[in-house]
Write a protein that holds these residues in place. Structure first.
Motif, short mmCIF file in Angstrom:
data_model
loop_
_atom_site.label_atom_id
_atom_site.label_comp_id
_atom_site.label_asym_id
_atom_site.label_seq_id
_atom_site.Cartn_x
_atom_site.Cartn_y
_atom_site.Cartn_z
N UNK A 1 5.34 -4.96 -1.96
CA UNK A 1 4.29 -3.95 -2.15
C UNK A 1 3.48 -3.75 -0.87
N UNK A 2 3.22 -4.83 -0.16
CA UNK A 2 2.44 -4.73 1.08
C UNK A 2 3.20 -3.99 2.17
N UNK A 3 4.52 -4.03 2.13
CA UNK A 3 5.33 -3.42 3.19
C UNK A 3 5.85 -2.03 2.82
N UNK B 1 6.14 6.41 -7.50
CA UNK B 1 7.46 6.48 -6.88
C UNK B 1 8.08 5.10 -6.71
N UNK B 2 7.25 4.13 -6.39
CA UNK B 2 7.72 2.75 -6.25
C UNK B 2 8.32 2.25 -7.57
N UNK C 1 12.94 1.14 -11.18
CA UNK C 1 13.64 1.38 -12.45
C UNK C 1 15.08 1.81 -12.16
N UNK C 2 15.26 2.69 -11.18
CA UNK C 2 16.61 3.12 -10.81
C UNK C 2 17.43 1.92 -10.32
N UNK D 1 2.55 1.97 -16.32
CA UNK D 1 1.45 2.61 -17.05
C UNK D 1 0.25 2.81 -16.13
N UNK D 2 -0.05 1.80 -15.33
CA UNK D 2 -1.18 1.92 -14.38
C UNK D 2 -0.93 3.00 -13.34
N UNK D 3 0.35 3.24 -13.02
CA UNK D 3 0.69 4.29 -12.05
C UNK D 3 0.75 5.67 -12.70
#
Length: 112
Positions: free
Chosen positions: A21-23, A30-31, A36-37, A57-59
């Motif tokens: 996540x940091x990078x 989109x992340x 998921x893909x 959900x948060x996104x």
């Protein structure tokens, strides 16, 4: 193997996720859709999808967006993988709902 934790595997996975996540410069929605893909491609079990429900959900992801990802990758990964992914997502959602209901019941009992 030397470790100070009782959950070294989960701790390692959490650390890898934080590092990723940091990078990563992708927007949160989109992340999660990308992950998921990747889960669908790797034939991941329901527990792997479960780990992405709350962040999704948060996104602000919607069921339509999840379906769109599965539709988009279907020609590449094939129907069997997409159908398995859809079933595993449904199973993960069922677990998430059951946990939420149990948590609500515990909280209601504690309040009164």
């Amino acid at each position: 193997m030397s470790t100070t934790s009782e959950t070294p595997v989960l701790d390692t996975l959490a650390a890898m996720t934080v590092d990723s996540l940091e990078r990563c410069g992708l927007a949160p929605d989109m992340l999660i859709l990308t992950r998921i893909a990747a889960l669908a491609v790797s034939d991941a079990p329901p527990i792997s999808y479960l780990a992405h429900i709350d962040p999704g959900l948060r996104a602000g992801l919607t069921a339509d967006q999840l379906q769109d990802v599965l539709v988009a990758i279907a020609p590449i990964v094939g129907t069997a993988r997409v159908m398995t992914a859809a079933g595993n997502i449904a199973a993960a959602l069922g677990v998430a709902i059951a946990v939420a209901v149990a948590d609500a019941e515990i909280e209601a009992e504690a309040q009164g």
